[in-house]
Design a protein around this motif. Structure first.
Motif, PDB file in Angstrom:
ATOM      1  N   TYR A 189     114.200  78.033 -58.721  1.00 42.36           N
ATOM      2  CA  TYR A 189     113.202  77.192 -59.394  1.00 42.36           C
ATOM      3  C   TYR A 189     111.914  77.134 -58.577  1.00 42.36           C
ATOM      4  O   TYR A 189     110.808  77.343 -59.093  1.00 42.36           O
ATOM      5  CB  TYR A 189     113.780  75.788 -59.606  1.00 42.36           C
TER       6      TYR A 189
ATOM      7  N   PHE B 268     109.633  76.201 -64.081  1.00 43.19           N
ATOM      8  CA  PHE B 268     110.372  75.175 -64.817  1.00 43.19           C
ATOM      9  C   PHE B 268     111.472  75.799 -65.659  1.00 43.19           C
ATOM     10  O   PHE B 268     112.617  75.310 -65.680  1.00 43.19           O
ATOM     11  CB  PHE B 268     109.440  74.368 -65.718  1.00 43.19           C
TER      12      PHE B 268
ATOM     13  N   GLY C 109     115.517  73.722 -54.017  1.00 45.17           N
ATOM     14  CA  GLY C 109     115.111  74.122 -55.359  1.00 45.17           C
ATOM     15  C   GLY C 109     115.428  75.566 -55.653  1.00 45.17           C
ATOM     16  O   GLY C 109     115.505  75.978 -56.804  1.00 45.17           O
TER      17      GLY C 109
ATOM     18  N   MET D  54     113.437  69.078 -58.617  1.00 42.93           N
ATOM     19  CA  MET D  54     112.712  68.952 -59.882  1.00 42.93           C
ATOM     20  C   MET D  54     112.207  67.528 -60.078  1.00 42.93           C
ATOM     21  O   MET D  54     111.122  67.316 -60.634  1.00 42.93           O
ATOM     22  CB  MET D  54     113.626  69.380 -61.037  1.00 42.93           C
TER      23      MET D  54
ATOM     24  N   GLY E  15     114.336  76.942 -63.493  1.00 42.17           N
ATOM     25  CA  GLY E  15     115.122  75.789 -63.051  1.00 42.17           C
ATOM     26  C   GLY E  15     115.965  75.214 -64.170  1.00 42.17           C
ATOM     27  O   GLY E  15     117.132  74.876 -63.978  1.00 42.17           O
TER      28      GLY E  15
END
Length: 445
Positions: free
Chosen positions: A75, A88, A72, A308, A91
């Motif tokens: 993010y 969020f 990730g 995500m 990301g």
């Protein structure tokens, strides 16, 4: 499928090679002509400044990767250190960069191969490359690592060959002592600091990709130790190669004003140093380099979407699915391939304009994440920790924001539009911020 996880098989060497492939060392040649004119022949100085700027952010990525060794990247770091909503948006912002970087590579690959073989249409090369990249990434990280090693070997061989031939050219036509000239670093009364900084801003884009190794966090053995090392090695190796190549190019061909087309300046220098044979090798290197960059960026965005999806901010059944045998996010990889088909009708300029906004926004937030997590929350504030956890991230944030606001207007407009779309989606997801976005517990990783 709940127990299927990404397979930990990567060691330091293949991890570093993934980062170098994403960065694409061949970019030193494609940007040389424009940078030479911007800096009035002082490209190595601009690269040194760019390297220093990127090192501050690389340090922050290393710190956060060691603290949160989870797929990730930015993010995850912003989500855990700042807030789920900020995570969020980070990301979402960097997602457009990762989605379009493979497409840019497909377009570059097709243009070079079409120039070499005009009888084969560009769309054939685009489709062929998408199929090959998708197959390699779906079959697993080990196959991708092996292919990536061969690609990097080709790029490294070309760069070494160019350097050796350049040194021979300088020693033969001038003097061996000319190799120690300070002209590419200092030309009194010719170049202002503003011009060099403009060149450094341009060349910072060459370093984009050092952060990509953190997206493989759950496929690395001993990630807390290896990820910070890999981030720093990729940044330093890339910077060293860029500085040395640009230094030799300037010594070999000092008249940067004579380039009819700055975009092809490096090709002129390569022919001047090694003739048609080296020029042909250059085309092969660019083709394989773009293939490697496409392969790694394709794999990276697959991991970002997986992270995500696993958190639930994207539909979990689709984005969090891993193939039971190959341990790869197969649906994510196929989705990226489908999006990449837009390369069949999109121009290189349009695709390139969608890149970099999210990267510099994410870089800024990773620096801020170090401050909030280590300096504020964990109270690591004494001695060296004061520099690592506060001063260095502040410098990195300021540099990244400077680069962000100085992007061209087209990139800023498209980036802001994408950001606003993500913000609306976040409002829907959180019912107007009445609840937090879904996020993964650390132990679940």
């Amino acid at each position: 499928m709940e127990n299927t996880r990404l397979e930990r098989s990567l060691t330091l060497a293949p991890l570093v090679l993934f980062g170098i492939s994403f960065m694409a060392l061949g970019t030193v040649f494609s940007t040389y002509g424009i940078a030479a004119q911007l800096t009035q022949g002082m490209v190595p100085v601009a690269y040194i400044l760019a390297l220093v700027a990127m090192l501050f952010t690389a340090l922050s990525y290393g710190k956060m990767a060691g603290a949160f060794p989870i797929a990730g990247s930015a993010y995850t770091y912003a989500q855990k250190a700042i807030s789920p909503s900020v995570g969020f948006m980070v990301g979402w912002s960097i997602l457009v960069d990762y989605l379009f970087i493979p497409m840019v590579n497909y377009l570059i690959f097709a243009s070079f191969l079409h120039a070499a073989l005009p009888s084969v249409p560009e769309y054939v090369w685009i489709l062929l490359m998408i199929v090959l990249v998708t197959f390699i990434n779906i079959r697993g990280i080990k196959l991708a690592a092996n292919v990536n090693t061969l690609i990097n070997a080709c790029a490294l061989l070309f760069i070494v060959t160019f350097c050796v031939l350049s040194i021979r050219h300088i020693a033969t036509n001038q003097s061996i002592f000319h190799l120690f000239s300070i002209t590419p670093f200092f030309q009194q009364g010719t170049t202002g600091f503003t011009a060099i900084m403009a060149g450094a801003s341009l060349l910072c884009f060459s370093f984009l990709g050092f952060d990509s190794v953190t997206t493989f966090a759950e496929e690395v053995k001993n990630p807390e130790k290896l990820l910070p090392r890999a981030v720093m090695i990729v940044t330093l190796v890339g910077g060293l190669v860029f500085i040395v190549v640009s230094y030799l190019a300037q010594l070999v061909y000092p008249d940067y004003t004579s380039f009819a087309d700055p975009d092809s300046a490096a090709f002129v220098i390569i022919q001047y140093v090694g003739g048609d044979l080296l020029a042909s090798f250059f085309i092969v290197m660019i083709a394989t380099g773009t293939f490697g960059s496409a392969m790694v960026s394709h794999a990276s965005v697959g991991r970002l979407l997986y992270s995500m999806g696993r958190d639930g901010v994207l539909p979990k059944k689709l984005f969090a699915y891993l193939h039971p045998n190959w341990k790869t996010p197969i649906f994510n990889l196929l989705l990226v391939s489908a999006i990449s088909l837009s390369a069949l009708f999109m121009t290189l300029g349009t695709a390139a304009s969608l890149i970099n906004f999210g990267a510099f926004l994410a870089f800024s937030c990773v620096n801020i994440s170090v401050i909030t997590h280590f300096f504020v929350r964990k109270k690591e504030r004494t001695g060296w920790a004061l520099f690592r956890n506060l001063l260095f991230p502040i410098i990195g944030t300021m540099m990244d924001l400077y680069l962000l606001v100085n992007l061209d207007s087209y990139s800023l407009i498209l980036g802001i539009i994408w950001f606003c779309i993500g913000f609306v989606y976040l409002l829907v997801l959180t019912k107007g911020f009445k609840r937090k976005p879904p996020q993964m517990e650390i132990d679940a990783a």
